[in-house]
Design an enzyme around this catalytic site. Structure first.
Site, short mmCIF file in Angstrom:
data_model
loop_
_atom_site.label_atom_id
_atom_site.label_comp_id
_atom_site.label_asym_id
_atom_site.label_seq_id
_atom_site.Cartn_x
_atom_site.Cartn_y
_atom_site.Cartn_z
CG ASP A 295 -1.95 0.88 1.05
OD1 ASP A 295 -3.01 0.82 0.79
OD2 ASP A 295 -1.64 2.38 1.57
CG ASN B 265 -4.10 11.69 -5.09
OD1 ASN B 265 -3.47 11.69 -5.90
ND2 ASN B 265 -4.95 10.66 -4.70
CG ASP C 73 -4.17 8.99 -12.08
OD1 ASP C 73 -4.59 8.58 -10.86
OD2 ASP C 73 -4.85 9.46 -12.99
CD GLU D 137 -4.34 3.72 -1.26
OE1 GLU D 137 -5.42 3.32 -1.89
OE2 GLU D 137 -4.27 3.87 0.12
N1 LIG Z 1 -4.41 9.77 -7.97
C1 LIG Z 1 -5.27 8.53 -7.66
N2 LIG Z 1 -5.39 8.56 -6.34
C2 LIG Z 1 -6.23 7.40 -5.93
C3 LIG Z 1 -6.30 6.33 -6.81
N3 LIG Z 1 -7.20 5.43 -6.22
C4 LIG Z 1 -7.09 5.71 -4.65
N4 LIG Z 1 -6.54 7.03 -4.73
C5 LIG Z 1 -6.55 7.92 -3.49
O1 LIG Z 1 -5.72 7.06 -2.54
C6 LIG Z 1 -6.03 7.53 -1.26
C7 LIG Z 1 -5.91 6.93 -0.21
O2 LIG Z 1 -5.88 7.54 0.97
P1 LIG Z 1 -5.99 6.67 2.31
O3 LIG Z 1 -6.78 5.30 2.09
O4 LIG Z 1 -6.72 7.68 3.09
O5 LIG Z 1 -4.50 6.38 2.72
P2 LIG Z 1 -3.26 7.03 2.55
O6 LIG Z 1 -3.53 8.66 2.43
O7 LIG Z 1 -2.59 6.32 1.50
O8 LIG Z 1 -2.74 6.82 4.15
P3 LIG Z 1 -2.05 5.39 4.52
O9 LIG Z 1 -2.51 4.21 3.79
O10 LIG Z 1 -2.45 5.13 6.05
O11 LIG Z 1 -0.53 5.69 4.56
C8 LIG Z 1 -7.32 8.52 -1.48
O12 LIG Z 1 -7.10 9.83 -1.57
C9 LIG Z 1 -7.73 7.98 -2.79
O13 LIG Z 1 -8.60 8.94 -3.48
C10 LIG Z 1 -6.20 6.41 -8.02
O14 LIG Z 1 -6.22 5.60 -9.04
N5 LIG Z 1 -5.48 7.80 -8.62
#
Ligand SMILES: Nc1nc2c(ncn2[C@@H]2O[C@H](COP(=O)(O)OP(=O)(O)OP(=O)(O)O)[C@@H](O)[C@H]2O)c(=O)[nH]1
Length: 421
Positions: free
Chosen positions: A290, A298, A307, A334
């Site tokens: 992850d 983002n 992306d 992600e």
């Molecule tokens: N750019 C982009 N962002 C994505 C995609 N899929 C998921 N995300 C973003 O990934 C982020 C995941 O955030 P969280 O689940 O809060 O986790 P995190 O910020 O990575 O924090 P931790 O996992 O605790 O380290 C979200 O803001 C989603 O919008 C994608 O295909 N493209």
């Protein structure tokens, strides 16, 4: 990556579809009977040449044998010249046979049809010559030879009505001119008078035969050309379907953003590898990966940059799947999963550590991260599959390990064995 796929699809499908449209319109406009556009006509002619070897050659050889068999007439009516007439007949037949075998295999192959027309006309001329040489009233017999000649022309040239018509017309006109110019018989016996009275009817009868034969060969040529187009259409449609099938299969197993496998494909592979390792009693390992603090990434750099970051991380992870059964897939958002058959927990943990360092080594700037670059956390689990269990338990343990890695400060690997779950 996706846009290059779209380009590849269009590069492959557009020429196929334009050919399919062109052929369909030829059939719809009922133009399949006439000459095709240049490139298509060339490939039709080479198809005809192949057919020539498989069918026409036998017909023409049989025709030439019949021509030789008619040599009995030379002995019956040729008198003193019979041996000479028969020898010339055999010589013509043998030379034509050799020419008809050699020309389609030589560089003169495109002229095979012309050679055939000339060959039929030479046979016809030899019969005319017999009429001229053999004394009356026996010479009249050779006039009857024109009918088999016309049948020979129809059979040999049946699939090209232009050639068939030109050859038949040339024979008919030459015969008519010959009859008109030939000096009449010295003695007007009853047989001679009857023969001269019959001549115009004979020519008329032959002319009707030429019209009927031309219509028949036109129908045959149209049918052959239409079949050729339809077969080509079928082959093109098959190519198109095969390509679309392959693409569909690819699309259904690929993640469109990163180009690596998608979750569905990962689960299919996991299930297969689970069963395989169950049979072989080998360990199966799973890594849940992850991206750390990706929401912050983002927020800081925008979704598009996010992306692009996911794509770079996915490509790096794919490099860690080196063996045929290894799978690297985007599991969602992600989050990624790596499946490693025949891998122990220690080996998987070692690889996960290497992966973690490689991704940090990509040096993707991440202002919101304590490391200032994008990093990942990895949860590792491995076990020797047992009957009655399934891969979901393995994934669950890898996910729990990932949760621990996150809780422990991120950018690190945590492991879960079966016993610790
Ligand atoms: N750019 C982009 N962002 C994505 C995609 N899929 C998921 N995300 C973003 O990934 C982020 C995941 O955030 P969280 O689940 O809060 O986790 P995190 O910020 O990575 O924090 P931790 O996992 O605790 O380290 C979200 O803001 C989603 O919008 C994608 O295909 N493209």
């Amino acid at each position: 990556m996706p846009s290059s796929n779209v380009q590849r699809d269009s590069d492959t499908l557009r020429p196929l579809e334009s050919q399919i449209n062109m052929l369909t319109s030829l059939i719809e406009r009922k133009k399949a009977g006439g000459r095709f556009p240049a490139a298509l006509e060339a490939s039709y002619q080479s198809f005809r040449l192949r057919q020539f070897f498989s069918v026409d050659l036998r017909v023409i050889m049989s025709g030439l044998l019949v021509f030789v068999v008619f040599g009995w007439a030379d002995f019956s009516f040729g008198g003193a010249q019979s041996v000479m007439l028969f020898s010339i007949r055999v010589l013509i037949a043998v030379l034509l046979m050799l020419a008809i075998i050699w020309i389609p295999r030589s560089r003169f192959a495109p002229y095979s049809l012309y050679a055939l027309v000339v060959g039929v006309y030479i046979c016809f001329l030899s019969v005319l010559w017999n009429i001229y040489i053999v004394d009356l009233p026996w010479g009249y017999f050779y006039h009857l030879g024109m009918i088999p000649m016309q049948v020979f022309a129809l059979l040999g040239l049946r699939s090209n009505y232009r050639a068939m018509f030109s050859c038949s017309l040339a024979m008919l006109l030459s015969y008519t001119a010959f009859i008109v110019l030939l000096p009449g018989p010295a003695e007007l016996t009853e047989v001679n008078r009857l023969a001269m009275a019959m001549a115009p009817y004979y020519i008329l009868f032959w002319a009707i035969l030429v019209i009927m034969a031309s219509y028949l060969s036109y129908t045959i040529e149209s049918g052959t050309r239409t079949d050729f187009i339809k077969n080509r259409l079928l082959a093109l449609e098959a190519d198109r379907l095969q390509y679309l099938g392959r693409r569909l299969q690819q699309l259904s197993t690929t993640d469109s953003l990163t180009g690596i496998a998608n979750r569905r494909h990962a689960e299919t592979q996991l299930s297969e590898e689970w069963r395989r390792c169950l049979r072989s009693n080998e360990p199966l390992a799973a890594l849940m990966v992850d991206v750390d603090l990706f929401k912050a990434y983002n927020d800081q750099y925008g979704h598009q940059q996010g992306d692009s970051c996911l794509r770079s991380i996915a490509q790096k992870m794919a490099e860690f799947c080196r063996r045929p059964g290894d799978v690297c897939a985007r599991y969602g958002g992600e989050e990624f999963v790596i499946v490693l058959p025949e891998t122990t927990l220690n080996q998987a943990e070692e690889l996960a550590q290497e992966l973690c360092e490689s991704i940090a080594g990509l040096n993707i700037p991440h202002a919101g991260s304590p490391h200032s670059v994008a990093t990942v956390s990895v949860g590792v689990a491995a076990e020797i599959p047992r009957a009655g269990d399934n891969y979901e338990g393995l994934l669950k343990r890898a996910d729990m390990a990932l949760y621990q890695a996150k809780g422990n400060g991120r950018n690190q690997v945590k492991r879960q064995s079966v016993t610790s779950s």
